[in-house]
Design a protein around this motif. Structure first.
Motif, PDB file in Angstrom:
ATOM      1  N   LEU A  70       0.845  -1.187   0.000  1.00  0.00           N
ATOM      2  CA  LEU A  70       0.000   0.000   0.000  1.00  0.00           C
ATOM      3  C   LEU A  70       0.882   1.239   0.000  1.00  0.00           C
ATOM      4  N   HIS A  71       0.349   2.335  -0.515  1.00  0.00           N
ATOM      5  CA  HIS A  71       1.088   3.596  -0.560  1.00  0.00           C
ATOM      6  C   HIS A  71       1.258   4.165   0.850  1.00  0.00           C
ATOM      7  N   ARG A  72       2.311   4.905   1.052  1.00  0.00           N
ATOM      8  CA  ARG A  72       2.580   5.455   2.385  1.00  0.00           C
ATOM      9  C   ARG A  72       1.448   6.337   2.893  1.00  0.00           C
ATOM     10  N   ASP A  73       0.671   6.913   1.960  1.00  0.00           N
ATOM     11  CA  ASP A  73      -0.450   7.759   2.384  1.00  0.00           C
ATOM     12  C   ASP A  73      -1.496   6.979   3.191  1.00  0.00           C
ATOM     13  N   PHE A  74      -1.541   5.673   2.975  1.00  0.00           N
ATOM     14  CA  PHE A  74      -2.505   4.845   3.718  1.00  0.00           C
ATOM     15  C   PHE A  74      -2.367   5.035   5.229  1.00  0.00           C
ATOM     16  N   PHE A  75      -1.144   5.251   5.679  1.00  0.00           N
ATOM     17  CA  PHE A  75      -0.900   5.316   7.128  1.00  0.00           C
ATOM     18  C   PHE A  75      -1.251   6.673   7.726  1.00  0.00           C
ATOM     19  N   MET A  76      -1.556   7.625   6.846  1.00  0.00           N
ATOM     20  CA  MET A  76      -1.857   8.971   7.326  1.00  0.00           C
ATOM     21  C   MET A  76      -3.340   9.128   7.633  1.00  0.00           C
ATOM     22  N   GLN A  77      -3.763   8.515   8.704  1.00  0.00           N
ATOM     23  CA  GLN A  77      -5.116   8.700   9.219  1.00  0.00           C
ATOM     24  C   GLN A  77      -5.005   8.557  10.730  1.00  0.00           C
ATOM     25  N   MET A 137       8.577   5.680  17.596  1.00  0.00           N
ATOM     26  CA  MET A 137       7.170   6.075  17.711  1.00  0.00           C
ATOM     27  C   MET A 137       6.968   7.546  17.359  1.00  0.00           C
ATOM     28  N   PHE A 138       8.045   8.323  17.426  1.00  0.00           N
ATOM     29  CA  PHE A 138       7.961   9.751  17.122  1.00  0.00           C
ATOM     30  C   PHE A 138       8.147  10.026  15.627  1.00  0.00           C
ATOM     31  N   ALA A 139       8.373   8.980  14.862  1.00  0.00           N
ATOM     32  CA  ALA A 139       8.629   9.149  13.430  1.00  0.00           C
ATOM     33  C   ALA A 139       7.326   9.211  12.633  1.00  0.00           C
ATOM     34  N   GLU A 140       7.485   9.370  11.348  1.00  0.00           N
ATOM     35  CA  GLU A 140       6.349   9.414  10.423  1.00  0.00           C
ATOM     36  C   GLU A 140       5.537   8.117  10.464  1.00  0.00           C
ATOM     37  N   ALA A 141       4.231   8.250  10.233  1.00  0.00           N
ATOM     38  CA  ALA A 141       3.352   7.077  10.229  1.00  0.00           C
ATOM     39  C   ALA A 141       3.808   6.065   9.186  1.00  0.00           C
ATOM     40  N   GLY A 142       3.688   4.775   9.539  1.00  0.00           N
ATOM     41  CA  GLY A 142       4.052   3.720   8.610  1.00  0.00           C
ATOM     42  C   GLY A 142       5.403   3.092   8.891  1.00  0.00           C
ATOM     43  N   HIS A 143       6.070   3.546   9.948  1.00  0.00           N
ATOM     44  CA  HIS A 143       7.314   2.903  10.357  1.00  0.00           C
ATOM     45  C   HIS A 143       6.994   1.680  11.225  1.00  0.00           C
ATOM     46  N   VAL A 144       7.967   0.808  11.336  1.00  0.00           N
ATOM     47  CA  VAL A 144       7.816  -0.397  12.151  1.00  0.00           C
ATOM     48  C   VAL A 144       8.394  -0.150  13.539  1.00  0.00           C
ATOM     49  N   TYR A 145       7.576  -0.411  14.552  1.00  0.00           N
ATOM     50  CA  TYR A 145       8.056  -0.377  15.936  1.00  0.00           C
ATOM     51  C   TYR A 145       8.007  -1.786  16.495  1.00  0.00           C
ATOM     52  N   THR A 146       9.163  -2.418  16.593  1.00  0.00           N
ATOM     53  CA  THR A 146       9.251  -3.733  17.218  1.00  0.00           C
ATOM     54  C   THR A 146       9.915  -3.578  18.574  1.00  0.00           C
ATOM     55  N   TYR A 147       9.518  -4.407  19.502  1.00  0.00           N
ATOM     56  CA  TYR A 147      10.190  -4.410  20.801  1.00  0.00           C
ATOM     57  C   TYR A 147      10.073  -5.794  21.411  1.00  0.00           C
ATOM     58  N   LEU A 148      10.906  -6.046  22.411  1.00  0.00           N
ATOM     59  CA  LEU A 148      10.936  -7.367  23.014  1.00  0.00           C
ATOM     60  C   LEU A 148      10.105  -7.410  24.279  1.00  0.00           C
ATOM     61  N   MET A 149       9.298  -8.440  24.383  1.00  0.00           N
ATOM     62  CA  MET A 149       8.461  -8.678  25.551  1.00  0.00           C
ATOM     63  C   MET A 149       8.821 -10.059  26.058  1.00  0.00           C
ATOM     64  N   HIS A 150       9.475 -10.142  27.206  1.00  0.00           N
ATOM     65  CA  HIS A 150      10.013 -11.407  27.670  1.00  0.00           C
ATOM     66  C   HIS A 150      10.865 -11.972  26.533  1.00  0.00           C
ATOM     67  N   THR A 151      10.509 -13.125  26.016  1.00  0.00           N
ATOM     68  CA  THR A 151      11.340 -13.713  24.968  1.00  0.00           C
ATOM     69  C   THR A 151      10.775 -13.466  23.574  1.00  0.00           C
ATOM     70  N   HIS A 152       9.734 -12.654  23.496  1.00  0.00           N
ATOM     71  CA  HIS A 152       9.036 -12.497  22.222  1.00  0.00           C
ATOM     72  C   HIS A 152       9.182 -11.109  21.630  1.00  0.00           C
ATOM     73  N   CYS A 153       9.106 -11.048  20.307  1.00  0.00           N
ATOM     74  CA  CYS A 153       9.128  -9.772  19.606  1.00  0.00           C
ATOM     75  C   CYS A 153       7.688  -9.408  19.243  1.00  0.00           C
TER      76      CYS A 153
END
Length: 206
Positions: free
Chosen positions: A8-15, A70-86
């Motif tokens: 999808l186009h990046r504009d999709f994330f701008m809502q 999280m402060f970046a433009e919409a449509g970026h990936v935010y991954t983080y670790l929770m216990h042993t899981h991403c």
DNA sequence: TGGATGATGGCCT
DNA sequence: GGCCATCATCCAA
């Protein structure tokens, strides 16, 4: 299995984040690695609303190495670790507004064999019905942190149109005061791959 | 520098 | 439902 998917186009994330959390339902989440392509329809999401939301990592604009994206433009990936899981989120809202949508469950669509192999099991109903399960199945990891979702190797593509969307309290945030009751979890009604089918309150909510 | 923490999952009873 | 593995991140000191 389709040979290719069109991001999808990046504009999709701008809502708005709440709108995006619902718009993502039915879309295809695709991850391409040198092992192959795996994909699933997004069937469950949660909105995290930034500074005002005590359950959000970015509560009170907390800006750390982890939350920076999280402060970046919409449509970026935010991954983080929770216990042993991403766990994987779609960054939303404007720059400098640290909001995001957590992807909590997908319905397997393509690359099933690869997903089973990665998970070391063969029960399709438990393959991707949770935020840690779907990342392991699709091969999403901390290497995806900061990537954009409008181009390979990780992206969002068209999928199905949900017949009906349900809404309820978010899951696993019971120590966050009032925020735990905000109805910012969305899922495709009666989809068998959602992580939990209903949330019951042990005590009546006053 | 160390201890507390956690947007989970799998196994147990 | 309960227990806990297991580890990066965060923050107090």
């Amino acid at each position: 299995m389709k040979n290719s998917y069109e991001p999808l186009h990046r504009d999709f994330f701008m809502q708005s984040t709440i709108d995006l959390a619902q718009a993502l339902l039915g879309c295809t989440l695709v991850k391409i690695t040198n092992e192959g392509t795996a994909a699933g329809y997004i069937v469950e999401t949660e909105a995290y609303m930034g500074p005002m939301d005590r359950a959000a990592h970015s509560h009170q604009n907390r800006r750390t190495k982890r939350t920076e994206i999280m402060f970046a433009e919409a449509g970026h990936v935010y991954t983080y670790l929770m216990h042993t899981h991403c766990l994987v989120n779609v960054v939303s809202s404007d720059k400098e507004k640290p909001e995001a949508v957590l992807i909590r469950a997908v319905e397997p669509v393509a690359g099933m064999e690869l997903m089973f192999k990665r998970r070391g099991m063969t029960d399709i109903k438990n393959l991707t019905n949770g935020p840690g399960k779907l990342t392991k199945s699709l091969g999403i990891s901390m290497e995806d942190y900061g990537r954009v979702l409008w181009e390979p190797p990780i992206f969002i593509s068209n999928g199905i149109s949900p017949h009906s969307i349900s809404q309820g309290k978010r899951i696993g945030i019971n120590n966050t005061g009032e925020a735990k009751d905000y109805p910012w979890r969305f899922w495709i009604t009666e989809n068998p791959f959602v992580s939990r089918h209903q949330i019951e309150s042990k005590k009546p909510v006053i």
